[in-house]
Design a protein around this motif. Structure first.
Motif, short mmCIF file in Angstrom:
data_model
loop_
_atom_site.label_atom_id
_atom_site.label_comp_id
_atom_site.label_asym_id
_atom_site.label_seq_id
_atom_site.Cartn_x
_atom_site.Cartn_y
_atom_site.Cartn_z
N UNK A 1 -55.42 -41.87 -68.56
CA UNK A 1 -56.33 -42.49 -69.16
C UNK A 1 -57.05 -43.53 -67.92
N UNK A 2 -56.53 -44.45 -68.37
CA UNK A 2 -58.08 -45.60 -67.70
C UNK A 2 -58.02 -45.33 -65.55
N UNK A 3 -58.49 -45.91 -65.12
CA UNK A 3 -58.59 -46.09 -63.04
C UNK A 3 -57.73 -46.23 -63.81
N UNK A 4 -56.07 -45.68 -62.50
CA UNK A 4 -54.99 -45.63 -62.30
C UNK A 4 -55.48 -46.67 -60.73
N UNK A 5 -56.57 -47.09 -60.49
CA UNK A 5 -56.38 -47.76 -58.50
C UNK A 5 -56.48 -49.25 -59.48
N UNK A 6 -57.20 -49.41 -60.86
CA UNK A 6 -57.22 -50.74 -60.83
C UNK A 6 -56.06 -51.54 -61.34
N UNK A 7 -54.82 -50.98 -61.80
CA UNK A 7 -53.89 -51.46 -61.97
C UNK A 7 -52.81 -50.66 -61.08
N UNK A 8 -51.81 -52.78 -60.54
CA UNK A 8 -51.02 -52.75 -60.02
C UNK A 8 -49.64 -51.64 -61.17
N UNK A 9 -49.22 -51.35 -59.68
CA UNK A 9 -47.57 -50.23 -60.42
C UNK A 9 -46.09 -51.54 -60.00
N UNK A 10 -45.44 -50.93 -61.09
CA UNK A 10 -43.61 -51.32 -61.14
C UNK A 10 -42.74 -50.50 -61.41
N UNK A 11 -41.23 -50.45 -60.51
CA UNK A 11 -40.75 -50.02 -61.12
C UNK A 11 -39.77 -50.69 -61.53
N UNK A 12 -39.04 -50.78 -62.20
CA UNK A 12 -37.96 -51.01 -62.92
C UNK A 12 -36.84 -50.30 -64.05
N UNK A 13 -35.34 -51.23 -63.72
CA UNK A 13 -34.21 -50.98 -64.39
C UNK A 13 -33.49 -51.26 -65.13
N UNK A 14 -33.23 -50.77 -65.91
CA UNK A 14 -31.92 -50.79 -67.19
C UNK A 14 -30.89 -50.48 -67.29
N UNK B 1 -26.09 -46.31 -54.45
CA UNK B 1 -24.91 -46.49 -54.93
C UNK B 1 -25.11 -46.65 -56.12
N UNK B 2 -23.51 -46.74 -56.90
CA UNK B 2 -23.21 -46.45 -58.05
C UNK B 2 -24.12 -47.71 -58.82
N UNK B 3 -24.12 -48.97 -58.45
CA UNK B 3 -24.65 -50.05 -59.40
C UNK B 3 -25.94 -49.75 -59.48
N UNK B 4 -26.47 -48.50 -59.00
CA UNK B 4 -28.20 -48.08 -59.14
C UNK B 4 -28.31 -47.42 -59.72
N UNK B 5 -27.30 -47.57 -61.21
CA UNK B 5 -27.43 -46.60 -62.09
C UNK B 5 -27.70 -47.37 -63.14
N UNK B 6 -28.63 -46.84 -63.40
CA UNK B 6 -29.41 -47.41 -64.55
C UNK B 6 -31.17 -46.86 -65.30
N UNK B 7 -31.59 -46.61 -66.10
CA UNK B 7 -32.82 -45.99 -66.71
C UNK B 7 -33.37 -46.68 -65.88
N UNK B 8 -34.87 -45.74 -65.57
CA UNK B 8 -35.84 -46.59 -63.83
C UNK B 8 -37.19 -46.05 -65.00
N UNK B 9 -37.81 -47.51 -65.36
CA UNK B 9 -39.10 -47.24 -65.80
C UNK B 9 -40.31 -47.35 -64.95
N UNK B 10 -41.70 -45.99 -64.77
CA UNK B 10 -42.80 -46.76 -64.24
C UNK B 10 -43.40 -48.07 -65.41
#
Length: 124
Positions: A26-39, A87-96
């Motif tokens: 899509x739009x210019x990737x370099x214009x965005x900060x990126x993050x990884x989240x988990x739930x 670690x087991x506590x890292x178990x989650x759905x990870x989102x970009x």
């Protein structure tokens, strides 16, 4: 509009490693900060790592410091999360996620676009 697709999740034993990758279009990737989240089940979505537009600025939440690394390749429109010593506590759905604000942010409200998520399961 930015489309994000995560890959690389799976089942791994404690102490193992996984590399998550997020491909953006899509739009210019370099214009965005990126993050990884988990739930994790029954928990709120939390920030794991974030990276600024150039890649020079990064953030890691305390529980993953020394184990996870975030990086991006603006030529390939990708952002990766290398996860070691899982670690087991890292178990989650990870989102970009992508933030038009452009700077490293930990608040999920800063992020405008989200991927569909990828499951990471760490067995003990």
């Amino acid at each position: 509009q930015v489309q994000l697709v995560e890959s690389g999740g799976g089942l791994v034993r404690a102490g193992g490693s996984l590399r998550l990758s997020c491909a953006a279009s899509g739009r210019t990737f370099s214009g965005y900060a990126m993050g990884w989240f988990r739930q994790a089940p029954g928990k709120d979505r939390e920030v794991v790592a974030a990276i600024g537009r150039s890649g020079r600025s990064t953030y890691l939440t305390d529980s993953v410091k020394g184990r996870f690394t975030i990086s991006r390749d603006n030529a390939k429109n990708t952002v990766d999360l290398l996860m070691n010593s899982l670690k087991p506590e890292d178990t989650a759905v990870y989102y970009c996620a992508a933030s038009a604000a452009g700077y490293v942010g930990t608040n999920r409200l800063l992020y405008n676009y989200w991927g569909q998520g990828t499951q990471v399961t760490v067995s003990s």
